[in-house]
Design an enzyme around this catalytic site. Structure first.
Site, mmCIF file in Angstrom:
data_model
loop_
_atom_site.group_PDB
_atom_site.id
_atom_site.type_symbol
_atom_site.label_atom_id
_atom_site.label_comp_id
_atom_site.label_asym_id
_atom_site.label_seq_id
_atom_site.Cartn_x
_atom_site.Cartn_y
_atom_site.Cartn_z
ATOM 1 N N ASP A 162 0.878 -1.181 0.000
ATOM 2 C CA ASP A 162 0.000 0.000 0.000
ATOM 3 C C ASP A 162 0.909 1.222 0.000
ATOM 4 O O ASP A 162 1.086 1.890 1.015
ATOM 5 C CB ASP A 162 -0.882 -0.026 1.250
ATOM 6 C CG ASP A 162 -1.752 1.212 1.340
ATOM 7 O OD1 ASP A 162 -2.009 1.840 0.300
ATOM 8 O OD2 ASP A 162 -2.155 1.564 2.463
ATOM 9 N N SER A 163 1.496 1.481 -1.152
ATOM 10 C CA SER A 163 2.494 2.548 -1.205
ATOM 11 C C SER A 163 1.886 3.835 -1.736
ATOM 12 O O SER A 163 0.793 3.832 -2.292
ATOM 13 C CB SER A 163 3.635 2.136 -2.135
ATOM 14 O OG SER A 163 3.200 2.201 -3.459
HETATM 15 N N1 SAM Z 1 -3.679 4.448 -0.296
HETATM 16 C C1 SAM Z 1 -2.679 5.355 -0.601
HETATM 17 C C2 SAM Z 1 -2.514 5.687 -2.054
HETATM 18 O O1 SAM Z 1 -2.707 4.845 -2.909
HETATM 19 O O2 SAM Z 1 -2.209 6.821 -2.319
HETATM 20 C C3 SAM Z 1 -1.393 4.997 0.032
HETATM 21 C C4 SAM Z 1 -1.516 5.274 1.504
HETATM 22 S S1 SAM Z 1 -0.210 4.986 2.571
HETATM 23 C C5 SAM Z 1 -0.334 6.496 3.469
HETATM 24 C C6 SAM Z 1 1.313 5.122 1.661
HETATM 25 C C7 SAM Z 1 2.502 4.950 2.590
HETATM 26 O O3 SAM Z 1 3.602 4.358 1.918
HETATM 27 C C8 SAM Z 1 3.020 6.267 3.154
HETATM 28 O O4 SAM Z 1 2.723 6.316 4.532
HETATM 29 C C9 SAM Z 1 4.531 6.229 2.897
HETATM 30 O O5 SAM Z 1 5.298 6.737 3.946
HETATM 31 C C10 SAM Z 1 4.745 4.737 2.677
HETATM 32 N N2 SAM Z 1 5.956 4.397 1.914
HETATM 33 C C11 SAM Z 1 6.430 5.023 0.797
HETATM 34 N N3 SAM Z 1 7.578 4.433 0.404
HETATM 35 C C12 SAM Z 1 7.830 3.417 1.289
HETATM 36 C C13 SAM Z 1 8.873 2.453 1.402
HETATM 37 N N4 SAM Z 1 9.892 2.426 0.541
HETATM 38 N N5 SAM Z 1 8.797 1.549 2.416
HETATM 39 C C14 SAM Z 1 7.772 1.572 3.305
HETATM 40 N N6 SAM Z 1 6.763 2.472 3.238
HETATM 41 C C15 SAM Z 1 6.785 3.375 2.241
#
Ligand code: SAM
Length: 291
Positions: A162-163
């Site tokens: 879910d990135s």
């Molecule tokens: N549902 C959402 C969308 O499609 O836009 C995504 C929601 S969720 C808040 C996305 C999360 O991915 C963020 O909190 C971000 O910090 C995290 N994230 C981004 N890159 C990452 C990585 N390399 N490893 C772990 N988490 C990551």
């Protein structure tokens, strides 16, 4: 500029969706900060409830988040006959964790999120999603999902990525090498589901991601859901399976009755929605599967 002008937040991203933007009327800015990884904004909107915005991109709103969180979680979990151990990558708002723990077969949920500030602020401002973090089945690690994956082999039945969109810290989570690492982190017959963009905007990018997934997974499919606050109003998931005994696009391996769905508190997912999600417009089906 913080993207808010005369009381409206506008999601202007010329690289990702040129020439268009979705806007929400803002009642109140609840929080703004720059974390180590990204710009974080949380606003109270006039008609979409509370909205989390990272680097100027809407991540979720309390009005429509369930269609995304339920589908990215229950599609892969129900494609798997017995998902006991699940890994979530990203998902800092807690909404996917909230959904995954509902599945009665799931015993353990591990989550790796890079930015602890997204988690802390979600607990404060988005408690209906962040409640996922409080569940006893969940273990949260703060770290990079790509690096975490390198350390885990043959462990999970389902991995859900879910990135955020493929800019900033999330770029590595869309690469072919990430699919290879996920494959190695899965147990026999394992399934992955990743945020995969909208076919209205990213056809070629989705196809490239599916091709990267195909290098390592026996089956790859794209499923779609409707999220009004995302650009173009729809978003899809790239789903890969190591299992060849049943087609991803057929009946789900696990079918919940509507009574069971209601008991779990699901609002959007059902067995009927599961089957419908894999049905694509003809020109997209040809592009993704026949060319
Ligand atoms: N549902 C959402 C969308 O499609 O836009 C995504 C929601 S969720 C808040 C996305 C999360 O991915 C963020 O909190 C971000 O910090 C995290 N994230 C981004 N890159 C990452 C990585 N390399 N490893 C772990 N988490 C990551």
């Amino acid at each position: 500029m913080n993207g808010i002008h005369e009381g409206w937040f506008s999601e202007i991203q010329d690289d990702l969706w040129p020439g268009q933007c979705f806007s929400l009327k803002v009642k109140k800015i609840l929080h703004e900060e720059k974390s180590k990884y990204q710009d974080i904004k949380i606003v109270e909107t006039e008609t979409f409830g509370t909205c989390l915005i990272l680097d100027g991109i809407i991540q979720c709103t309390s009005r429509d988040e369930m269609s995304y969180q339920e589908m990215i979680s229950f599609l892969p979990m129900c494609c798997h006959p017995e998902p006991r151990k699940v890994l979530i990558v990203g998902g800092g708002d807690g909404g996917v964790a909230r959904e995954v723990v509902k599945h009665p077969d799931v015993e353990e949920v591990h989550q790796v999120e890079i930015d602890d500030r997204v988690v802390d602020l979600s607990k404060q401002y988005l408690p209906n999603m962040a409640c996922g973090f409080e569940h006893p089945k969940l273990r949260l690690t703060i770290g990079d999902g790509f690096e975490y994956m390198k350390q885990h082999k043959n462990e999970f039945d389902v991995i859900i990525t879910d990135s955020s969109d493929p800019i900033g810290p999330a770029v590595s989570l869309f690469q072919e090498s990430y699919y290879e690492l996920m494959k190695n982190a899965l147990r026999k017959g394992g399934i992955v589901s990743s945020q995969g963009g909208s076919y209205w905007l990213d056809q070629d990018y989705i196809k490239k991601t599916m091709n990267g997934c195909k290098q390592h997974f026996a089956q790859v499919a794209y499923a779609v859901t409707s999220v009004p606050s995302y650009p173009s109003g729809n978003i899809g998931f790239v789903i890969g399976s190591l299992d060849t005994s049943r087609s991803l696009r057929d009946e789900p391996a696990r079918k919940f009755t509507n009574k069971e769905i209601d008991k779990m508190g699901l609002k959007y997912y059902s067995t009927a929605m599961h089957k419908a999600a894999f049905t694509l417009p003809r020109y997209i089906e040809k592009h993704f599967y026949e060319s």
